[in-house]
Each structure stands twice: as structure tokens, then as C-alpha cells.
Design a protein around this motif. Structure first.
Motif, short mmCIF file in Angstrom:
data_model
loop_
_atom_site.label_atom_id
_atom_site.label_comp_id
_atom_site.label_asym_id
_atom_site.label_seq_id
_atom_site.Cartn_x
_atom_site.Cartn_y
_atom_site.Cartn_z
N MET A 43 0.85 -1.19 0.00
CA MET A 43 0.00 0.00 0.00
C MET A 43 0.88 1.23 0.00
O MET A 43 1.78 1.35 0.83
N SER A 44 0.69 2.15 -0.90
CA SER A 44 1.55 3.31 -1.03
C SER A 44 1.40 4.24 0.14
O SER A 44 0.34 4.37 0.73
N ALA A 45 2.50 4.90 0.50
CA ALA A 45 2.48 5.81 1.63
C ALA A 45 1.65 7.03 1.30
O ALA A 45 1.56 7.47 0.16
N GLY A 46 1.08 7.62 2.32
CA GLY A 46 0.33 8.85 2.15
C GLY A 46 -1.11 8.67 1.72
O GLY A 46 -1.82 9.65 1.53
N VAL A 47 -1.57 7.44 1.54
CA VAL A 47 -2.96 7.21 1.13
C VAL A 47 -3.86 7.27 2.36
O VAL A 47 -3.64 6.57 3.34
N ASP A 48 -4.87 8.13 2.32
CA ASP A 48 -5.79 8.29 3.45
C ASP A 48 -6.96 7.33 3.27
O ASP A 48 -7.76 7.47 2.35
N LEU A 49 -7.04 6.36 4.20
CA LEU A 49 -8.11 5.37 4.10
C LEU A 49 -9.29 5.70 5.01
O LEU A 49 -10.23 4.92 5.10
N SER A 50 -9.24 6.85 5.69
CA SER A 50 -10.30 7.16 6.65
C SER A 50 -11.66 7.28 5.99
O SER A 50 -12.69 7.05 6.64
N GLU A 51 -11.69 7.61 4.68
CA GLU A 51 -12.98 7.72 4.01
C GLU A 51 -13.69 6.37 3.89
O GLU A 51 -14.88 6.30 3.63
N PHE A 52 -12.93 5.27 4.07
CA PHE A 52 -13.52 3.94 3.99
C PHE A 52 -14.00 3.43 5.34
O PHE A 52 -14.58 2.35 5.42
N PHE A 53 -13.72 4.16 6.42
CA PHE A 53 -14.00 3.65 7.77
C PHE A 53 -15.48 3.34 7.97
O PHE A 53 -15.83 2.29 8.51
N ASP A 54 -16.36 4.27 7.58
CA ASP A 54 -17.79 4.09 7.85
C ASP A 54 -18.31 2.82 7.19
O ASP A 54 -19.11 2.08 7.77
N THR A 55 -17.86 2.58 5.96
CA THR A 55 -18.31 1.37 5.26
C THR A 55 -17.80 0.12 5.98
O THR A 55 -18.54 -0.86 6.13
N PHE A 56 -16.56 0.16 6.42
CA PHE A 56 -16.02 -0.98 7.16
C PHE A 56 -16.79 -1.21 8.46
O PHE A 56 -17.12 -2.35 8.81
N PHE A 57 -17.10 -0.13 9.19
CA PHE A 57 -17.84 -0.27 10.45
C PHE A 57 -19.24 -0.87 10.20
O PHE A 57 -19.69 -1.74 10.96
N ASP A 58 -19.91 -0.42 9.14
CA ASP A 58 -21.24 -0.96 8.82
C ASP A 58 -21.16 -2.44 8.50
O ASP A 58 -21.98 -3.25 8.97
N GLU A 59 -20.17 -2.82 7.70
CA GLU A 59 -20.03 -4.23 7.33
C GLU A 59 -19.64 -5.07 8.54
O GLU A 59 -20.11 -6.21 8.69
#
Length: 715
Positions: A1-17
Motif C-alpha cells: 500500500m503506497s504511503a500517504g494514502v488516506d483510508l479514513s474515508e472507507f472507515f464508515d463502510t467498514f464499520f457498517d459491514e
């Protein structure tokens, strides 16, 4: 996974799943048969833990969640491969672990750290169970034969290496071998994928050359499941699963070398596989698409890059040809649409009212268009409201565990039966009904259903039955909690009522006596338990039901059981109402409470005190409530014989509401008065009429309580 990639936008979907997977895990655990556990259930539980672990590991910032699910996953893997015999205390531990995981997800969702004490405690219990198995203690119950050695679990402490089976055994198993071939695999993905496959069964042979990997497994796992697990690391179009004989010769890699594959330092699997959800399910969080080849995809992405998340194999294959049948939409977006549709309905009502003064001959096309708009607005309103509807299974699914744990604590044998799980209710109501329903269930478990020996002595089945059911009835939903216990004790309730000072006698009908159970502080429990018995719940249950526009009824048969019936509107956003005029003000009466209307005659009106009057209707005396007195409306009709009496019923009480005129029946869009103004006693909400004026919606239950109090004071 490349450095500097912000994955926080995926958090809500992960929490729901993760929440969906944990809910499914609890249901599967509750359905397990200790003597003959269903392999499909065990695999589903394992996959849920595995998926959550993979997603948590991908983000790298949910350490407690990843470690807890990893320990749980290892134990589940031993059980599903019959290396560890399932016991009741294990299910209890796994259910407790599920609760801790739920709390961890909630903490991460709120940007908090999980409870460290709970995390350390549950991990210690899981490790202890694993150590008991390794040491041959009470948790160990190895049922494997000589030809089925333990699968390689990468990070189970002190796990014994997996030895290659004897040549004869391998030859006999050759026809049953499953070959997993992965093309165009990157070197960094080889070891993680081998570790994942080692969890699915025993790796008998491995070949890796020219960017292609082939693994021969001895496994009972289906091809679709194997492909789904591979898709945690590679794409679906890179994987092929088939039955092939085990190769032989110098090129063969011995299975023993596979067992020595080291576990990766951190989980490398991608985000969890999203379970298939009903189309009516509404979950917060956007559906996202990858921005770079190394960002994990948390929504459907059948052609996504390495690490893409997918549904089960059959759904993933179908997605290559057509889009998924469901989407994730934030609840706030649905609520916004509903509000806009409500405004459209109000505008349409204004047009209809304005058009009534037009000449139908001159404005024929305009009136036809308005009529068509009215039909379309009604259809649109019904379609949008259906989006908010959720099945009652959302509520019922949490009660198997409630019944199991409380029955065990009380030393009772109780079977739970659910009916009408597919019956739908508005999301806002379905979340508010959980607490009242839980209280009613706990009451039935504690006070309703008897102990096994008591039931046997009475000639009943030692195992009691608790039934939860839901069904539609017109524009309402009826939810029942029914038990086959001892029923309500009339003598005990009557004695308690007299001691408390209620106006009851030996001739008081059962229906009236049962209503005392909903009085504040009323309890006939011989002792207070941690389940019920303090008398501080049933009055709250009734208030909560009434705040949702519903009512609650009790019926009981001595020695046969008790039934509690909850009647609710399907939604609080739209109301079928009767508009009435009082002075210059317009009020809305909920149509579900209106029984009939009439103009009283002098002979029907009877005064019982200076301030109280009764209306005699067909042998029944009904309390009179004058609406203009209640709300202080000026200019209203004061002569009751020239006014209109609307007979209303709230629960088991009927009373006559005096108004000036009846205007008509129609649907109204409910607006929350407390949010937009303030709480007004006797008023539940407001609406906007076709002429743009505001009408107040009467709280029938509040009027009933006021009437009952006044009648009690007069007596």
C-alpha cells in the motif's frame, strides 16, 4: 500500500459491514447444535471473524479489533476442522467475545480507544482455551484420524508443524484433491495467500514459477468459498479452482515445507466481504471506488485491483455481468427525500384546494393535471416511505440470546418461537420498539413461564414456549409477546391493588385489573431479581408505546399463559386523520382512534359534578372532554347539543370529545412540533393544511390520561 494514502474515508463502510457480520455471527452461534454442529454455520462464523480481522488489519489502526478477531478465528478454525470439540461454555465465550468486538467497533466509530480491560480479559480467556487444547487439557478433544492432520494456523502459539501424510494416504486422497491456481500473482502475495489456504485445509503440494501459483489442498471447503478467500488478496479473474490429482516427481514441493511458511508480521488481507443484505436495508456510509491500485475497495468491485473486497463467489461472478441489486445510502439522505416528498404533498394539497373554486368546463385540462399530480404524489409518497421500512427480524434476531442467557440464569427451559419476521415497520419505530419489547420478554421469562419442575407437576411440558409474532392489520402493525406460563394471578394483583389504594373490588373485571400492571411502581413480585420485579418498567413501556402513537393490551388465561399485544402505526411520517373545527382553530384527530361521531341530545348528557359530565351512548356512559376548554380556544360553541361529539378510544378507554364541526378525512404530513417550537401538553405534532395554515394533531392518550385523572378525583 503506497504511503500517504488516506483510508479514513472507507472507515464508515467498514464499520457498517463489521456490524452486519457481528450480528450474523451471533445468530449463527445461537443456532449451533452442540452435538452435531452444522459445518455451514461453523464456516459462516469463521468467515465473519476472518473478514473483520482482514479489514481491521488492512487499515492498520484498529489493533485491538484485529488481535481479538485473530484469536477468535484460530479457535473457530480448530472447531470447524474437528480439532476441538464444541462445548456450551465455548459458545458463551464466543458470544461474550462478539459483545466485546461490537463495543470495539462502536469505540472506533466514535474515534475512541476500546475498553482495554475488556480487551485484555477476553483475549486472556481465548488464549487460555487455545493453550488448553495444545496441552491436551479439558478443552482438547481431538477427533482427527491418522490421515487428517491439523491445518496450519499461522499464529497459534506453539503450533505443531503440519507433517506430510503417508504416501499411501496421499495416493488415496489424490482423487479428492482440490487444486487452486492463481495466475499473474505478485511475489509479495504468495506467502499470505498460502497462509490463507492453510486455514481452509491441508496443503499437500505447492508449485510456484513464472508468476503462477498452484496449490493442491485436502479440504472439505467448497470451491466458491476457496475462491472467495483468495479474493482477499488477488482478483477473481486470477483464480481457478478445480479437482486435479496430486502430481508426483522431483518438481513436487513437499507439504512439510509449506507448514514452515512464516506468518506475516501483520494481517495483509483486504477489507471484509460484505454480506448480502435485503434491498430494504439502509446503512450509513457511501459506496466507494478505488482511487489507486493499492486502495482497498469496500463496496462491490468485481474487476477491482489486488485486495479488492467481494461478495460470495456466486454473487461476485454475477457482478461481472450486471450491477449489484442493492446500494448503501445514508439514512440522512433518505430522511431528506421523505421531507421533500412531504413538502410536495403539502403543495399538491394547496393546489387541490385552490382548484376547487375553478370552473371545471373552462379549466378542464388544468384540473385533470392536478388530479394526475395527486395520484403521482400519493404513489411517490408510498414508494419513498417503503425505503424506510425494515423487517421485524431486525428486532426479533436479538432475542434468541436474551432468552438463552436469562433462561439459564433462572434455571428454566424455554423455547423461543418467532413468526412474521418479514413484517415491515418504519425504521424510526423499529429502533424505538426494541427496549419495550425486551422488557416484556424479560417479564415473561421471569414471572410468566414456570420452572421445569413446577410445569411438570401441573401436567405441562417442562419446556416453556415464548412466542414473538408480528403482522400487518390495515395501516397498523400488531406485535405480540405470548407465553404459555402460569398466567396473571388475579388474587395477588387484587390484593396488591387494594393495599396500594386503587379503587378496585372483587367484581372488577379482569381487563381492568390487568391494566394496573402498567401503573407506576406496581409489582407483585415476591422478590427482586436482576431481571425484573422492581415495578419501574411496565409504566415506562406503556409511555414509550404511546409516544409512538400506539397502545398496549394485556390478556391472560390462568394456567395457560399471558399475551401482550402492541399496536403501532406503520410510520409516524404520514397520518390518516380527521380534521375538526373548534372556534377558528383546526385540529387533527388520528383516524385510528375515531370510533364514531354524533350530535348529542339533552337526554344523553348527564352532569355528575360541577365540572364533570357524561354522555350516555347505547347503555354506556362516556366521560365528556370539551376541546375548547382543554386548549383555551375562544369563540367556540358552548352549547353541547349544538356541537359534535366525536367518540374516541385510547387503549381500553372510550370518551366523547366535543368539537364545533367536522371538516373531513385526509392524510397529513406530520411535523415535529417540539423540534420547531416547543412541547405543548395534549398535542403530539403539527401539520400544514392545503391553505398553508398550521393545524395541531391531538394527543389522544394525553386526553385519556387527563380524563382518567379527573374522573378519579371526582369519585
Amino acid at each position: 500500500m503506497s504511503a500517504g494514502v488516506d483510508l479514513s474515508e472507507f472507515f464508515d463502510t467498514f464499520f457498517d459491514e463489521a456490524d452486519e457480520l457481528l450480528t450474523n455471527m451471533e445468530q449463527q452461534l445461537m443456532d449451533l447444535d452442540l452435538d452435531h454442529p452444522d459445518p455451514d454455520h461453523l464456516n459462516a462464523i469463521f468467515r465473519a471473524a476472518h473478514s473483520i480481522k482482514g479489514g481491521a488489519g488492512t487499515f492498520g489502526c484498529f489493533e485491538e479489533l484485529a488481535k481479538t478477531t485473530h484469536l477468535l478465528e484460530n479457535l473457530l478454525d480448530l472447531i470447524r476442522h474437528e480439532e476441538l470439540a464444541l462445548r456450551r461454555d465455548m459458545i458463551d465465550l464466543f458470544l461474550e467475545t462478539k459483545d466485546v468486538l461490537t463495543d470495539q467497533v462502536a469505540a472506533y466509530r466514535g474515534s475512541d480507544r476500546p475498553d482495554q480491560e475488556a480487551y485484555e480479559r477476553i483475549c486472556a480467556q481465548l488464549r487460555q482455551l487455545a493453550e488448553e487444547h495444545q496441552n491436551g487439557g479439558p478443552a482438547a478433544a481431538v477427533q482427527a484420524t491418522a490421515n487428517s492432520s491439523a491445518p496450519a494456523a499461522p499464529v497459534v502459539p506453539a503450533a505443531a508443524p503440519v507433517h506430510a501424510p503417508a504416501a499411501a494416504a496421499a495416493a488415496s486422497a489424490a482423487d479428492a484433491c482440490v487444486c487452486v491456481r492463481i495466475v499473474r500473482i505478485q511475489d509479495k502475495d504468495v506467502e499470505p495467500l498460502c497462509n490463507e489456504m492453510a486455514l481452509m485445509g491441508e496443503i499437500l503440494h505447492r508449485e510456484h514459477q513464472d508468476g503462477n501459483l498452484a496449490l493442491w489442498l485436502k479440504t472439505t471447503t467448497g470451491a466458491d468459498d476457496l475462491e472467495a478467500v483468495c479474493c482477499f488478496i488477488v482478483n477473481a479473474d486470477q483464480v481457478k479452482v478445480s479437482h486435479e490429482p496430486l502430481p508426483s516427481g522431483p518438481a513436487a514441493t513437499p507439504a512439510s515445507s509449506v507448514a514452515a511458511i512464516p506468518a506475516p508480521a501483520a494481517p495483509v488481507t483486504a477489507a471484509p466481504v460484505a454480506p448480502q443484505v435485503p434491498a430494504t436495508t439502509i446503512s450509513a456510509g457511501p459506496s466507494v471506488q478505488p482511487e489507486s491500485p493499492e486502495i482497498p475497495v469496500l463496496a462491490d468491485a468485481p474487476h477491482g485491483p489486488s485486495g479488492a473486497n467481494t461478495h460470495e463467489a456466486e454473487h461476485r461472478k454475477a457482478a461481472k455481468h450486471k450491477e449489484s441489486g442493492t446500494i448503501r445510502v445514508g439514512v440522512e439522505k433518505v430522511d431528506q427525500i421523505i421531507n421533500l416528498v412531504g413538502e410536495l404533498v403539502i403543495t399538491q394539497a394547496m393546489l387541490v384546494q385552490t382548484s376547487q373554486s375553478l370552473d371545471p368546463v373552462l379549466h378542464d385540462r388544468l384540473l385533470n393535471g392536478i388530479e394526475q399530480l395527486e395520484r403521482n404524489a400519493r404513489d411517490l409518497q408510498e414508494c419513498v416511505m417503503s425505503i424506510r421500512m425494515m423487517p421485524m427480524d431486525y428486532v426479533f434476531s436479538r432475542f434468541p440470546r436474551v432468552v438463552r442467557e436469562n433462561a439459564s440464569r433462572l434455571g428454566k427451559r424455554i423455547r423461543l418461537v418467532t413468526k412474521g419476521q418479514a413484517t415491515e415497520l418504519d425504521k424510526s419505530l423499529i429502533e424505538r420498539i426494541i427496549d419495550p419489547l425486551t422488557h416484556l420478554v424479560r417479564n415473561s421469562l421471569d414471572h410468566g413461564i414456570e420452572a421445569p419442575e413446577v410445569r411438570a407437576a401441573a401436567g405441562k411440558d417442562p419446556e416453556g414456549t415464548l412466542t414473538l409474532s408480528a403482522q400487518h392489520n390495515g395501516g397498523q402493525i400488531i406485535i405480540e409477546v405470548d407465553d404459555d406460563g402460569a398466567g396473571l394471578n388475579r388474587e395477588k394483583i387484587l390484593k396488591k391493588a387494594k393495599e396500594t389504594g386503587f379503587a378496585v373490588s372483587d367484581t372488577t373485571p379482569d381487563e381492568e385489573l390487568w391494566q394496573l400492571i402498567f401503573a407506576p411502581g406496581f409489582s407483585t413480585a415476591d422478590k427482586i431479581t436482576d431481571i425484573s420485579g422492581r415495578g419501574v418498567g411496565m409504566d415506562v413501556v406503556r409511555r414509550n408505546i404511546q409516544s409512538m402513537g400506539g397502545h398496549i393490551q394485556l390478556s391472560s388465561r390462568k394456567g395457560e399463559g399471558t399475551t401482550t399485544r402492541i399496536v403501532l402505526p406503520l410510520t409516524l411520517a404520514i397520518l390518516d386523520g380527521m380534521s375538526v373545527k373548534v372556534g377558528e382553530e383546526t385540529f387533527i384527530l388520528p383516524l385510528s382512534h375515531v370510533m364514531e361521531s354524533m350530535q348529542p341530545t339533552p337526554e344523553q348528557i348527564h352532569r355528575i359534578s360541577d365540572s364533570e359530565q357524561m354522555l350516555h351512548v347505547r347503555g354506556e356512559y362516556l366521560p365528556i372532554v370539551v376541546l375548547h376548554d382543554t386548549f383555551g380556544v375562544r369563540g367556540a360553541e358552548t352549547d353541547l347539543t349544538r356541537a359534535i361529539a366525536v367518540i374516541l378510544q385510547a387503549e381500553d378507554v372510550r370518551f366523547a370529545l366535543i368539537v364545533d364541526h367536522l371538516i373531513g378525512q385526509h392524510q397529513v404530513v406530520v411535523k415535529n412540533l417540539e423540534t420547531n417550537y416547543r412541547k405543548v401538553p395534549g398535542i403530539s405534532a403539527a401539520t400544514i393544511l392545503g391553505d398553508g395554515s398550521v393545524a395541531l394533531i391531538v394527543d389522544v392518550f394525553a386526553l385519556r390520561r387527563t380524563t382518567t385523572q379527573r374522573m378519579g378525583a371526582a369519585a
